[in-house]
Design a protein around this motif. Structure first.
Motif, PDB file in Angstrom:
ATOM      1  N   UNK A 182       0.816  -1.216   0.000  1.00 37.88           N
ATOM      2  CA  UNK A 182       0.000   0.000   0.000  1.00 37.88           C
ATOM      3  C   UNK A 182       0.849   1.265   0.000  1.00 37.88           C
ATOM      4  N   UNK A 183       0.417   2.251  -0.793  1.00 31.34           N
ATOM      5  CA  UNK A 183       0.994   3.589  -0.778  1.00 31.34           C
ATOM      6  C   UNK A 183       0.145   4.454   0.143  1.00 31.34           C
ATOM      7  N   UNK A 184       0.754   5.458   0.749  1.00 29.05           N
ATOM      8  CA  UNK A 184       0.024   6.339   1.667  1.00 29.05           C
ATOM      9  C   UNK A 184      -1.232   6.924   1.029  1.00 29.05           C
ATOM     10  N   UNK A 185      -1.111   7.391  -0.206  1.00 27.09           N
ATOM     11  CA  UNK A 185      -2.245   8.049  -0.860  1.00 27.09           C
ATOM     12  C   UNK A 185      -3.404   7.089  -1.146  1.00 27.09           C
ATOM     13  N   UNK A 186      -3.161   5.790  -1.151  1.00 29.00           N
ATOM     14  CA  UNK A 186      -4.226   4.806  -1.393  1.00 29.00           C
ATOM     15  C   UNK A 186      -4.983   4.433  -0.118  1.00 29.00           C
ATOM     16  N   UNK A 187      -4.472   4.836   1.039  1.00 26.71           N
ATOM     17  CA  UNK A 187      -5.052   4.386   2.305  1.00 26.71           C
ATOM     18  C   UNK A 187      -6.182   5.272   2.822  1.00 26.71           C
ATOM     19  N   UNK A 188      -6.054   6.577   2.675  1.00 26.44           N
ATOM     20  CA  UNK A 188      -7.071   7.487   3.214  1.00 26.44           C
ATOM     21  C   UNK A 188      -8.408   7.217   2.531  1.00 26.44           C
ATOM     22  N   UNK A 189      -9.439   7.024   3.353  1.00 23.35           N
ATOM     23  CA  UNK A 189     -10.779   6.712   2.862  1.00 23.35           C
ATOM     24  C   UNK A 189     -11.081   5.226   2.783  1.00 23.35           C
ATOM     25  N   UNK A 190     -10.073   4.396   2.983  1.00 25.03           N
ATOM     26  CA  UNK A 190     -10.242   2.944   2.893  1.00 25.03           C
ATOM     27  C   UNK A 190     -10.899   2.398   4.163  1.00 25.03           C
ATOM     28  N   UNK A 191     -11.891   1.514   3.981  1.00 26.63           N
ATOM     29  CA  UNK A 191     -12.553   0.826   5.102  1.00 26.63           C
ATOM     30  C   UNK A 191     -11.703  -0.376   5.501  1.00 26.63           C
ATOM     31  N   UNK A 192     -11.457  -0.513   6.801  1.00 19.10           N
ATOM     32  CA  UNK A 192     -10.634  -1.618   7.304  1.00 19.10           C
ATOM     33  C   UNK A 192     -11.335  -2.273   8.494  1.00 19.10           C
ATOM     34  N   UNK A 193     -10.748  -3.354   8.984  1.00 16.95           N
ATOM     35  CA  UNK A 193     -11.213  -4.038  10.195  1.00 16.95           C
ATOM     36  C   UNK A 193     -10.065  -4.027  11.179  1.00 16.95           C
ATOM     37  N   UNK A 194     -10.373  -3.708  12.457  1.00 14.13           N
ATOM     38  CA  UNK A 194      -9.336  -3.659  13.489  1.00 14.13           C
ATOM     39  C   UNK A 194      -9.898  -4.135  14.822  1.00 14.13           C
ATOM     40  N   UNK A 195      -9.003  -4.625  15.668  1.00 20.10           N
ATOM     41  CA  UNK A 195      -9.351  -4.962  17.052  1.00 20.10           C
ATOM     42  C   UNK A 195      -9.142  -3.692  17.857  1.00 20.10           C
ATOM     43  N   UNK A 196     -10.190  -3.238  18.565  1.00 23.70           N
ATOM     44  CA  UNK A 196     -10.085  -1.967  19.279  1.00 23.70           C
ATOM     45  C   UNK A 196     -10.026  -2.123  20.793  1.00 23.70           C
ATOM     46  N   UNK A 197     -10.042  -3.362  21.308  1.00 29.19           N
ATOM     47  CA  UNK A 197     -10.021  -3.500  22.766  1.00 29.19           C
ATOM     48  C   UNK A 197      -8.752  -4.152  23.316  1.00 29.19           C
ATOM     49  N   UNK A 198      -7.658  -4.125  22.560  1.00 26.41           N
ATOM     50  CA  UNK A 198      -6.359  -4.485  23.127  1.00 26.41           C
ATOM     51  C   UNK A 198      -5.839  -3.265  23.890  1.00 26.41           C
ATOM     52  N   UNK A 199      -4.988  -3.486  24.894  1.00 23.87           N
ATOM     53  CA  UNK A 199      -4.399  -2.309  25.559  1.00 23.87           C
ATOM     54  C   UNK A 199      -3.475  -1.570  24.587  1.00 23.87           C
ATOM     55  N   UNK A 200      -3.331  -0.248  24.759  1.00 23.49           N
ATOM     56  CA  UNK A 200      -2.410   0.509  23.895  1.00 23.49           C
ATOM     57  C   UNK A 200      -1.001  -0.069  23.981  1.00 23.49           C
ATOM     58  N   UNK A 201      -0.254   0.035  22.864  1.00 24.41           N
ATOM     59  CA  UNK A 201       1.101  -0.520  22.799  1.00 24.41           C
ATOM     60  C   UNK A 201       2.053   0.546  22.277  1.00 24.41           C
ATOM     61  N   UNK A 202       3.147   0.749  23.007  1.00 22.79           N
ATOM     62  CA  UNK A 202       4.171   1.707  22.590  1.00 22.79           C
ATOM     63  C   UNK A 202       5.011   1.088  21.480  1.00 22.79           C
ATOM     64  N   UNK A 203       5.073   1.766  20.344  1.00 18.96           N
ATOM     65  CA  UNK A 203       5.903   1.337  19.221  1.00 18.96           C
ATOM     66  C   UNK A 203       6.788   2.525  18.874  1.00 18.96           C
TER      67      UNK A 203
END
Length: 114
Positions: free
Chosen positions: A59-80
């Protein structure tokens, strides 16, 4: 043929909050150990969450904005590196290539995946 690593119960699966979101911002993440992007994702009533995603191979950055995705939202935050990732974007993994999981564009942000 690969076997499933382990089985979980339906009760365990029901604890995972997989939700539909729309990527609203995407930036390079040069501080990450592996090539990655910083994403901001709108999950409707659950708000905007940040994620680091190692999806630079396909993926290129310009192709990502507006894209529908699936994510897990209830994991604890992680420092990267210097970034706090608040959700885990899901994708199909083939070595270094990760293909994002998505839904039809008409699906509302925040809907649960079951």
């Amino acid at each position: 043929m690969n076997k499933v690593s382990s089985q979980i119960s339906l009760e365990d699966f029901s604890k995972i909050e997989m939700r539909v979101g729309t990527i609203v911002k995407a930036k390079d993440f040069p501080e990450a150990k592996r090539p990655a992007y910083k994403l901001e994702i709108d999950f409707g009533e659950f708000g905007i969450k940040k994620s680091s995603a190692q999806i630079t191979e396909l993926y290129n950055l310009e192709d990502l904005v507006g894209r529908k995705i699936v994510a897990v939202i209830n994991f604890p935050p992680k420092q990267i590196a210097n970034f706090m990732s608040e959700c885990l974007v899901l994708g199909a993994v083939d070595e270094a290539q990760i293909s994002l999981l998505g839904v039809d564009e008409t699906v509302k942000n925040g809907l649960r995946i079951a």
